[in-house]
Write a protein that holds these residues in place. Structure first.
Motif, mmCIF file in Angstrom:
data_model
loop_
_atom_site.group_PDB
_atom_site.id
_atom_site.type_symbol
_atom_site.label_atom_id
_atom_site.label_comp_id
_atom_site.label_asym_id
_atom_site.label_seq_id
_atom_site.Cartn_x
_atom_site.Cartn_y
_atom_site.Cartn_z
ATOM 1 N N LEU A 179 0.819 -1.211 0.000
ATOM 2 C CA LEU A 179 0.000 0.000 0.000
ATOM 3 C C LEU A 179 0.856 1.266 0.000
ATOM 4 N N LEU A 180 2.028 1.180 0.617
ATOM 5 C CA LEU A 180 2.882 2.367 0.748
ATOM 6 C C LEU A 180 3.949 2.453 -0.333
ATOM 7 N N GLN A 181 3.748 1.711 -1.446
ATOM 8 C CA GLN A 181 4.666 1.834 -2.580
ATOM 9 C C GLN A 181 4.638 3.273 -3.098
ATOM 10 N N PRO A 182 5.782 3.780 -3.534
ATOM 11 C CA PRO A 182 5.804 5.169 -4.006
ATOM 12 C C PRO A 182 4.978 5.347 -5.273
ATOM 13 N N PRO A 183 4.195 6.406 -5.363
ATOM 14 C CA PRO A 183 3.411 6.650 -6.577
ATOM 15 C C PRO A 183 4.311 7.102 -7.730
ATOM 16 N N VAL A 184 4.012 6.623 -8.930
ATOM 17 C CA VAL A 184 4.735 7.068 -10.127
ATOM 18 C C VAL A 184 3.928 8.231 -10.700
ATOM 19 N N LYS A 185 4.378 9.437 -10.419
ATOM 20 C CA LYS A 185 3.593 10.627 -10.776
ATOM 21 C C LYS A 185 4.063 11.239 -12.099
ATOM 22 N N GLY A 186 3.139 12.009 -12.692
ATOM 23 C CA GLY A 186 3.492 12.793 -13.872
ATOM 24 C C GLY A 186 3.674 12.001 -15.148
ATOM 25 N N ARG A 187 3.134 10.779 -15.218
ATOM 26 C CA ARG A 187 3.277 9.975 -16.440
ATOM 27 C C ARG A 187 1.919 9.493 -16.926
ATOM 28 N N SER A 188 1.722 9.578 -18.241
ATOM 29 C CA SER A 188 0.562 8.917 -18.841
ATOM 30 C C SER A 188 0.894 7.439 -18.947
ATOM 31 N N VAL A 189 -0.085 6.606 -18.643
ATOM 32 C CA VAL A 189 0.179 5.172 -18.525
ATOM 33 C C VAL A 189 -0.758 4.364 -19.424
ATOM 34 N N LEU A 190 -0.179 3.328 -20.055
ATOM 35 C CA LEU A 190 -0.977 2.352 -20.798
ATOM 36 C C LEU A 190 -1.056 1.087 -19.952
ATOM 37 N N GLY A 191 -2.254 0.780 -19.451
ATOM 38 C CA GLY A 191 -2.452 -0.424 -18.643
ATOM 39 C C GLY A 191 -2.845 -1.594 -19.532
ATOM 40 N N VAL A 192 -2.247 -2.766 -19.257
ATOM 41 C CA VAL A 192 -2.516 -3.951 -20.065
ATOM 42 C C VAL A 192 -2.956 -5.095 -19.155
ATOM 43 N N ASP A 193 -4.168 -5.586 -19.410
ATOM 44 C CA ASP A 193 -4.641 -6.784 -18.711
ATOM 45 C C ASP A 193 -4.448 -7.956 -19.676
ATOM 46 N N PRO A 194 -3.367 -8.753 -19.506
ATOM 47 C CA PRO A 194 -3.035 -9.778 -20.499
ATOM 48 C C PRO A 194 -3.990 -10.969 -20.457
ATOM 49 N N ALA A 195 -4.096 -11.657 -21.580
ATOM 50 C CA ALA A 195 -4.903 -12.875 -21.672
ATOM 51 C C ALA A 195 -4.508 -13.592 -22.955
ATOM 52 N N TYR A 196 -4.998 -14.816 -23.135
ATOM 53 C CA TYR A 196 -4.727 -15.563 -24.365
ATOM 54 C C TYR A 196 -5.904 -15.410 -25.335
ATOM 55 N N ARG A 197 -6.894 -16.245 -25.209
ATOM 56 C CA ARG A 197 -7.988 -16.321 -26.182
ATOM 57 C C ARG A 197 -8.744 -15.000 -26.328
ATOM 58 N N THR A 198 -9.034 -14.350 -25.197
ATOM 59 C CA THR A 198 -9.866 -13.131 -25.246
ATOM 60 C C THR A 198 -9.072 -11.869 -25.543
ATOM 61 N N GLY A 199 -7.754 -11.987 -25.674
ATOM 62 C CA GLY A 199 -6.932 -10.840 -26.031
ATOM 63 C C GLY A 199 -6.553 -9.964 -24.849
ATOM 64 N N CYS A 200 -5.602 -9.060 -25.113
ATOM 65 C CA CYS A 200 -5.128 -8.144 -24.074
ATOM 66 C C CYS A 200 -5.983 -6.883 -24.090
ATOM 67 N N LYS A 201 -6.584 -6.572 -22.946
ATOM 68 C CA LYS A 201 -7.378 -5.347 -22.822
ATOM 69 C C LYS A 201 -6.427 -4.197 -22.478
ATOM 70 N N LEU A 202 -6.614 -3.071 -23.156
ATOM 71 C CA LEU A 202 -5.752 -1.909 -22.951
ATOM 72 C C LEU A 202 -6.575 -0.754 -22.383
ATOM 73 N N ALA A 203 -5.946 0.019 -21.498
ATOM 74 C CA ALA A 203 -6.599 1.218 -20.962
ATOM 75 C C ALA A 203 -5.552 2.317 -20.815
ATOM 76 N N VAL A 204 -5.836 3.466 -21.395
ATOM 77 C CA VAL A 204 -4.929 4.613 -21.294
ATOM 78 C C VAL A 204 -5.470 5.557 -20.226
ATOM 79 N N VAL A 205 -4.604 5.929 -19.272
ATOM 80 C CA VAL A 205 -4.992 6.932 -18.272
ATOM 81 C C VAL A 205 -3.973 8.068 -18.290
ATOM 82 N N ASP A 206 -4.453 9.305 -18.082
ATOM 83 C CA ASP A 206 -3.504 10.429 -18.068
ATOM 84 C C ASP A 206 -2.795 10.504 -16.728
ATOM 85 N N ASP A 207 -1.983 11.519 -16.525
ATOM 86 C CA ASP A 207 -1.155 11.579 -15.315
ATOM 87 C C ASP A 207 -1.961 11.805 -14.044
ATOM 88 N N THR A 208 -3.260 12.109 -14.185
ATOM 89 C CA THR A 208 -4.112 12.246 -12.997
ATOM 90 C C THR A 208 -4.941 10.988 -12.752
#
Length: 736
Positions: free
Chosen positions: A326-355
């Motif tokens: 819970l107390l891991q340092p936050p990675v601030k000021g970066r736009s991030v591409l989140g990837v939920d990996p999978a095989y058959r159903t494919g990798c779901k992608l989500a882009v979030v801005d720095d906020t």
């Protein structure tokens, strides 16, 4: 007249309650090695409805600066001993109603310090279901049992037993009468608190836990315990829970072996006075009492104590790991591409801005069985270019390593400096994405897309994202499913509460989930804060929170120091300084000739750091611990304590287990800490294990003394098992 007689009775009752409270206070002070005053004060503060985080932070003078751990220990022992006191009252009342309460028994019950002792003393008087002994008593055989226990030098037991033959009561012979008498004596032995206590202690100290396979031919993860023996008192917690699980899954047969002869001898010494015609009968009855009545229940009790020991340690490990996560340092000021990996159903992608705001979602199929790498690479490059992505975050679930390999190739093709990827523990993401909270937050997304967004946000602010998930679903422990879920839940809730209040919460951006863990704020108040903010705009002062429905004076007092308002009307509102101490800050500024507007400058920080807190506290008429905290808060207003920790390791290329050779030096991130070591992510499919013996060049009592979840560590490869996919690591630098 009635009122007059009630007054002394009430006064006596109150005096007795005070005496009982003082006895509890003394016991806790003795156990925890702290002063009576500290226990007394803490108990008073807790009884007044103050929360642990509030007491730890804002009542240091009163408690002698006890930390949260010490305060929670006091709270736990206070609860246990008060419950014990209530149980004693119930037991005394029950025995008194039976007309069997003696002064000696009352004193024994009142002096008992453990619930088990009270239950042992109560056992002979508890209502029992029908037993062989109760049946014998109904047949009128108790006087015969008393005659046997007298152990007269003369007389024949069978001749005496003839007197009790009564076919109407089912006593057809002297032998049956004598057997009934023996059953009564056996139960009396089994109910004797001194005997039970000794047998329990002997079993715990001298017993050997024996584990065997129910089917020796069956392959299972419990094969180490198919023919296993270990002294009860030496068993480590993780082994206790592993064997318990094997037994529960019907793979193992488990029991405790103990030398029965010594127990028989002990009971005989307590029971048999010397030579008599009934000596052999009594020797037989001691064996029967132990084997039939005492051994099974004592084994259950001892194994219960072992399980409790295992559970306590497992919960402690989970709690420690969770706090670190819970107390891991936050990675601030970066736009991030989140990837939920999978095989058959494919990798779901989500882009979030720095906020953390969600910008776009997509799906690609770079992994088997689809292997549409070209199309997936094009989508990755499009999103990276469109939103200026600087970090790709991949969940560590199914298909994560293939996705990692693909991501590393995309990064290499783009060749953009600063673009990197990170693998994060996605435990609990699926639980969150299917929750009502996630549905409210992302009503237009499907479950996997919500999961990708959660994975992306986990690196931007781990605490804010992880509090949305049931702590039990964040798998950073060992055997968490094998422990008391109630105790686990209580402990983990305390950990999350502690972490949230340690960091503090921006009241203008926090979710209701995050706010609900702030001291003094429950789920209803948290929702009301969010609703008030939505209807009235951002809070500009802490005082405005007093207008939030259901947030009364006590709740306000408890929570307000942990709620921050960056950019508000009052600079102090973005610090951990409690409003009750604002007058102290005013006196401090006047004393030092400072202006609130200059807070945050290096000059003011240096001046504040140079102050002698003890000397200044006298002038300002405030406690030294409180002033020390105020000075520290003013030096760096708005500081996030997590920012002092090193950021996670960002990677641009992927490693395979085949690339590893013994002696290779690597950088890794600790993913989990358990009793026998730590698992470290070094960028390959499976985490490597650093055994406890390899954590340091010196003796390590427990891995948590050396490493925590999220630590970046330097490791060296010791061994590689390609067949099992296992890597053993060491943190002890190679010689030479």
């Amino acid at each position: 007249m009635t009122a007059d007689t009630n007054i002394p009775a009430k006064a006596a009752e109150e005096a007795l309650a005070r005496q009982e409270q003082e006895t509890i206070t003394q016991a806790i002070a003795r156990e925890l090695g702290i002063s009576l005053k500290q226990v007394r004060t803490t108990a008073g503060l807790l009884d007044e409805g103050n929360t642990i985080p509030f007491i730890a932070r804002y009542r240091k003078e009163m408690t002698g600066e006890l930390d949260e751990n010490a305060l929670r220990d006091i709270e736990e022992r206070l609860g246990y001993l008060r419950n014990l006191g209530d149980r004693k009252k119930d037991v005394l009342r029950s025995i008194e109603e039976q007309g069997k309460l003696t002064e000696e028994l009352q004193e024994q019950i009142l002096k008992a310090v453990k619930l088990q002792e009270v239950e042992d003393l109560y056992r002979p008087y508890r209502q029992k279901r029908k037993t062989r002994a109760s049946a014998a008593k109904e047949k009128g055989l108790e006087p015969l049992a008393d005659w046997v226990l007298e152990q007269r030098r003369q007389g024949d037991p069978l001749e005496e037993a003839v007197k009790y033959i009564d076919s109407g009561k089912g006593v057809e012979s002297a032998e049956l009468a004598l057997q009934g008498a023996m059953d009564i004596i056996a139960e009396n032995i089994a109910d004797d608190p001194a005997i039970r206590s000794w047998v329990r202690q002997y079993t715990a100290s001298q017993g050997v836990l024996v584990s065997e396979a129910r089917d020796a031919e069956q392959e299972s993860v419990y094969e180490n315990y198919y023919n296993y023996r270990e002294p009860v008192h030496k068993m480590p917690p993780h082994r206790i829970l592993a064997i318990n699980r094997g037994e529960r899954e019907n793979v193992l047969k488990v029991g405790i072996e103990v030398t029965a002869d010594k127990i028989h001898a002990f009971i005989s010494r307590k029971l048999i006075k010397g030579p008599s015609p009934v000596r052999e009968l009594l020797e037989a009855v001691t064996e029967d009492a132990y084997k039939r009545l005492i051994a099974p229940s004592v084994e259950r009790e001892v194994r219960g104590e072992m399980t409790e020991k295992g559970e306590t340690q497992a919960i402690s490990i989970f709690s420690g790991n969770l706090r670190s996560l819970l107390l891991q340092p936050p990675v601030k000021g970066r736009s991030v591409l989140g990837v939920d990996p999978a095989y058959r159903t494919g990798c779901k992608l989500a882009v979030v801005d720095d906020t953390g705001k969600l910008l776009e979602v997509a799906v690609t199929y770079p992994t088997p069985p689809n292997n549409k790498k070209k199309e997936a690479a094009a989508k990755f490059k499009e999103l990276i270019a469109k939103y200026g992505i600087q970090l790709i975050v991949i969940g560590n679930g199914t298909g994560s390593r293939e996705t990692e390999q693909f991501t590393a190739e995309v990064i290499a093709e783009i060749g953009e400096p600063g673009l990197a990827y990170l693998i994060v523990n996605e435990a609990g993401a699926s639980v969150y994405s299917a929750s009502k909270l996630a549905q409210e937050e992302f009503p237009d997304l499907d479950v996997a897309e919500r999961s990708a967004a959660s994975i992306a946000r986990r690196v931007q602010d781990p605490l804010a994202e992880l509090v949305k998930i049931d702590p039990k679903a964040i798998g950073v422990g060992q055997y968490q499913h094998d422990v008391s879920q109630k105790h686990l839940e209580e402990s983990l809730k305390g950990v999350v509460e502690s972490a949230v209040n340690h960091v503090g919460v921006d009241v203008n951006t926090a979710s209701a989930s995050l706010l609900s863990y702030v001291a003094g704020v429950n789920a209803t108040i948290a929702k009301n804060i969010v609703k008030f903010r939505e209807e009235n705009g951002k809070f500009t002062t802490r005082k405005q929170l007093q207008k939030v429905p259901r947030l009364g004076a006590k709740s306000y007092e408890q929570c307000i120091g942990f709620l921050r308002i960056p950019g508000g009307d009052n600079t102090l509102d973005r610090t951990p300084i409690h409003p009750e101490s604002y007058p102290v800050v005013d006196r401090l500024f006047r004393e030092l000739g400072l202006d609130v507007a200059s807070l945050g400058s290096k000059e003011v920080a240096s001046q504040l750091e140079a102050q002698d807190a003890a000397e200044l506290a006298v002038k300002l008429e405030v406690g030294v611990p409180t002033l020390r905290d105020i000075l520290e808060s003013l030096q760096r207003p708005g500081r996030d304590p997590r920012e002092e920790l090193p950021l996670p390791i960002f990677r641009t290329d992927v490693l395979k287990i085949e690339d590893l050779v013994p002696g290779m030096e690597m950088q890794g991130t600790v993913r989990n800490v358990i009793d026998f070591g730590a698992f470290v992510d070094i960028g390959i499919k499976n985490d490597g294990l650093v055994h406890i013996s390899q954590l340091s060049g010196s003796y390590v009592k427990h891995p948590m003394d050396v490493v925590s979840v999220g630590d970046n560590v330097t490791v060296w490869v010791m061994g590689v098992d390609l067949k099992k996919g296992r890597v053993s690591l060491t943190m002890r630098p190679p010689r030479g």
